[in-house]
Motif scaffolding. Sequence first.
Motif, PDB file in Angstrom:
ATOM      1  N   ILE A  34      -1.633 -14.133  -9.222  1.00  0.00           N
ATOM      2  CA  ILE A  34      -2.508 -13.043  -8.787  1.00  0.00           C
ATOM      3  C   ILE A  34      -1.660 -11.793  -8.593  1.00  0.00           C
ATOM      4  CG2 ILE A  34      -4.007 -12.183  -6.946  1.00  0.00           C
ATOM      5  CD1 ILE A  34      -4.863 -15.038  -6.419  1.00  0.00           C
ATOM      6  N   ILE A  35      -2.096 -10.709  -9.220  1.00  0.00           N
ATOM      7  CA  ILE A  35      -1.384  -9.437  -9.111  1.00  0.00           C
ATOM      8  C   ILE A  35      -2.224  -8.485  -8.263  1.00  0.00           C
ATOM      9  CG2 ILE A  35      -0.490  -7.454 -10.395  1.00  0.00           C
ATOM     10  CD1 ILE A  35       0.115  -9.417 -12.685  1.00  0.00           C
ATOM     11  N   THR A  36      -1.621  -8.003  -7.173  1.00  0.00           N
ATOM     12  CA  THR A  36      -2.322  -7.134  -6.231  1.00  0.00           C
ATOM     13  C   THR A  36      -1.781  -5.720  -6.343  1.00  0.00           C
ATOM     14  OG1 THR A  36      -2.572  -9.022  -4.737  1.00  0.00           O
ATOM     15  CG2 THR A  36      -2.961  -6.832  -3.810  1.00  0.00           C
ATOM     16  N   SER A  37      -2.646  -4.773  -6.644  1.00  0.00           N
ATOM     17  CA  SER A  37      -2.238  -3.392  -6.912  1.00  0.00           C
ATOM     18  C   SER A  37      -1.833  -2.658  -5.632  1.00  0.00           C
ATOM     19  CB  SER A  37      -3.397  -2.632  -7.563  1.00  0.00           C
ATOM     20  OG  SER A  37      -4.440  -2.437  -6.598  1.00  0.00           O
ATOM     21  N   PRO A  38      -1.070  -1.577  -5.773  1.00  0.00           N
ATOM     22  CA  PRO A  38      -0.750  -0.750  -4.609  1.00  0.00           C
ATOM     23  C   PRO A  38      -1.993  -0.252  -3.877  1.00  0.00           C
ATOM     24  CG  PRO A  38       0.683  -0.165  -6.432  1.00  0.00           C
ATOM     25  CD  PRO A  38      -0.341  -1.127  -6.984  1.00  0.00           C
ATOM     26  N   GLN A  39      -3.057   0.054  -4.636  1.00  0.00           N
ATOM     27  CA  GLN A  39      -4.286   0.543  -4.011  1.00  0.00           C
ATOM     28  C   GLN A  39      -4.903  -0.516  -3.100  1.00  0.00           C
ATOM     29  OE1 GLN A  39      -3.596   0.882  -7.245  1.00  0.00           O
ATOM     30  NE2 GLN A  39      -3.510   3.095  -7.533  1.00  0.00           N
ATOM     31  N   GLU A  40      -4.916  -1.768  -3.556  1.00  0.00           N
ATOM     32  CA  GLU A  40      -5.482  -2.836  -2.734  1.00  0.00           C
ATOM     33  C   GLU A  40      -4.611  -3.082  -1.496  1.00  0.00           C
ATOM     34  OE1 GLU A  40      -7.162  -7.428  -3.037  1.00  0.00           O
ATOM     35  OE2 GLU A  40      -6.339  -6.471  -4.834  1.00  0.00           O
ATOM     36  N   ILE A  41      -3.307  -2.978  -1.661  1.00  0.00           N
ATOM     37  CA  ILE A  41      -2.396  -3.134  -0.518  1.00  0.00           C
ATOM     38  C   ILE A  41      -2.651  -2.028   0.504  1.00  0.00           C
ATOM     39  CG2 ILE A  41       0.020  -3.059   0.196  1.00  0.00           C
ATOM     40  CD1 ILE A  41       0.687  -4.267  -2.605  1.00  0.00           C
ATOM     41  N   ASP A  42      -2.736  -0.789   0.033  1.00  0.00           N
ATOM     42  CA  ASP A  42      -2.991   0.331   0.942  1.00  0.00           C
ATOM     43  C   ASP A  42      -4.340   0.180   1.638  1.00  0.00           C
ATOM     44  OD1 ASP A  42      -0.589   1.602   0.436  1.00  0.00           O
ATOM     45  OD2 ASP A  42      -1.406   2.923  -1.102  1.00  0.00           O
ATOM     46  N   SER A  43      -5.328  -0.260   0.895  1.00  0.00           N
ATOM     47  CA  SER A  43      -6.662  -0.445   1.470  1.00  0.00           C
ATOM     48  C   SER A  43      -6.623  -1.473   2.599  1.00  0.00           C
ATOM     49  CB  SER A  43      -7.632  -0.893   0.373  1.00  0.00           C
ATOM     50  OG  SER A  43      -8.908  -1.138   0.907  1.00  0.00           O
ATOM     51  N   ALA A  44      -5.867  -2.555   2.388  1.00  0.00           N
ATOM     52  CA  ALA A  44      -5.746  -3.591   3.421  1.00  0.00           C
ATOM     53  C   ALA A  44      -5.047  -3.042   4.657  1.00  0.00           C
ATOM     54  CB  ALA A  44      -4.982  -4.783   2.866  1.00  0.00           C
ATOM     55  N   LEU A  45      -3.985  -2.285   4.443  1.00  0.00           N
ATOM     56  CA  LEU A  45      -3.229  -1.763   5.583  1.00  0.00           C
ATOM     57  C   LEU A  45      -3.964  -0.652   6.327  1.00  0.00           C
ATOM     58  CD1 LEU A  45      -1.019  -3.497   4.250  1.00  0.00           C
ATOM     59  CD2 LEU A  45       0.610  -1.739   4.890  1.00  0.00           C
ATOM     60  N   ASN A  46      -4.886   0.006   5.631  1.00  0.00           N
ATOM     61  CA  ASN A  46      -5.669   1.058   6.286  1.00  0.00           C
ATOM     62  C   ASN A  46      -6.929   0.518   6.961  1.00  0.00           C
ATOM     63  OD1 ASN A  46      -4.088   3.358   5.730  1.00  0.00           O
ATOM     64  ND2 ASN A  46      -4.854   3.459   3.642  1.00  0.00           N
ATOM     65  N   SER A  47      -7.224  -0.766   6.730  1.00  0.00           N
ATOM     66  CA  SER A  47      -8.430  -1.351   7.318  1.00  0.00           C
ATOM     67  C   SER A  47      -8.135  -1.847   8.737  1.00  0.00           C
ATOM     68  CB  SER A  47      -8.934  -2.515   6.461  1.00  0.00           C
ATOM     69  OG  SER A  47      -8.120  -3.657   6.658  1.00  0.00           O
ATOM     70  N   THR A  48      -9.210  -2.163   9.449  1.00  0.00           N
ATOM     71  CA  THR A  48      -9.038  -2.657  10.822  1.00  0.00           C
ATOM     72  C   THR A  48      -8.898  -4.173  10.863  1.00  0.00           C
ATOM     73  OG1 THR A  48     -11.442  -2.677  11.042  1.00  0.00           O
ATOM     74  CG2 THR A  48     -10.278  -0.743  11.884  1.00  0.00           C
ATOM     75  N   ASP A  49      -9.328  -4.875   9.797  1.00  0.00           N
ATOM     76  CA  ASP A  49      -9.270  -6.350   9.856  1.00  0.00           C
ATOM     77  C   ASP A  49      -8.129  -6.984   9.102  1.00  0.00           C
ATOM     78  OD1 ASP A  49     -11.986  -5.392   9.795  1.00  0.00           O
ATOM     79  OD2 ASP A  49     -12.079  -6.118   7.794  1.00  0.00           O
ATOM     80  N   LEU A  50      -7.374  -6.211   8.322  1.00  0.00           N
ATOM     81  CA  LEU A  50      -6.314  -6.806   7.515  1.00  0.00           C
ATOM     82  C   LEU A  50      -4.956  -6.158   7.805  1.00  0.00           C
ATOM     83  CD1 LEU A  50      -7.926  -7.180   3.949  1.00  0.00           C
ATOM     84  CD2 LEU A  50      -7.366  -9.013   5.536  1.00  0.00           C
ATOM     85  N   ASN A  51      -3.918  -6.907   7.509  1.00  0.00           N
ATOM     86  CA  ASN A  51      -2.564  -6.366   7.431  1.00  0.00           C
ATOM     87  C   ASN A  51      -1.925  -7.038   6.220  1.00  0.00           C
ATOM     88  OD1 ASN A  51      -1.590  -8.955   8.251  1.00  0.00           O
ATOM     89  ND2 ASN A  51      -1.806  -8.369  10.395  1.00  0.00           N
ATOM     90  N   LEU A  52      -0.659  -6.804   5.990  1.00  0.00           N
ATOM     91  CA  LEU A  52      -0.037  -7.348   4.788  1.00  0.00           C
ATOM     92  C   LEU A  52       0.002  -8.874   4.821  1.00  0.00           C
ATOM     93  CD1 LEU A  52       1.202  -6.522   2.106  1.00  0.00           C
ATOM     94  CD2 LEU A  52       3.441  -6.391   3.226  1.00  0.00           C
ATOM     95  N   ASN A  53       0.265  -9.449   5.988  1.00  0.00           N
ATOM     96  CA  ASN A  53       0.276 -10.913   6.097  1.00  0.00           C
ATOM     97  C   ASN A  53      -1.091 -11.511   5.794  1.00  0.00           C
ATOM     98  OD1 ASN A  53       2.948 -10.882   6.815  1.00  0.00           O
ATOM     99  ND2 ASN A  53       2.605 -11.251   8.990  1.00  0.00           N
TER     100      ASN A  53
END
Length: 214
Positions: free
Chosen positions: A64-83
């Motif tokens: 599975i390849i996760t784009s920078p945009q999806e990573i940023d979206s996760a880190l900017n959300s309230t329910d997700l972090n990188l882990n």
Amino acid sequence: MTKVLGIDEAGRGPVIGPLVMAGVMIEEGKEEMLGEVKDSKLIPHPKRLKLDQHLRENFEHKVIITSPQEIDSALNSTDLNLNWLEAHKQAEIINELQPDQAIIDCPSTNCEAYEKYLKELIPNKNIKLIVENKADMNYKTCSAGSILAKVRREERVQELKDKFGDTGSGYPADPKTKEFIKHNWNKHPEIFRKTWSTFKKIAESEKQNQQTLF
């Protein structure tokens, strides 16, 4: 027959390019068939390529390849972090391959909490989870996953270099990477992780420089 799945990632820390998660599945007791696998960082690139081909041709796997945009979206959300984002990608691999046992190289220092979170993402409660730090060094199946992830990540980085120029390794401490960000921060937004402090600092500095010029 017990099916064992090992999962690992490559590209967690870079400010440029994707995060890659990979899993390799094998029958328990047949780990030697994987070849001379170990943590991908400890294997020379030519040997990694040979092992990668061997693993892809002979074992069930998923990448599975996760784009920078999806990573940023996760880190900017309230329910997700990188882990937690990694846990969702691991769950996607587990849910598709349906092993009897999944071995996870845990990105968190709190493996117990991480395992609890991951379990909630897996409907099949019969799947046994082994969630440990440095699993890629201690379990050959995880080592195999790390090789697939590392090779796919290297391929993507090379594609970026071919298209946009020398990005360096993509890691924040790399002077070439910093220089590339300095000259390209506002040109190729799709390749940068904008939530990374390295990107923020360079982009803010360059914005101020431009404002001073005008």
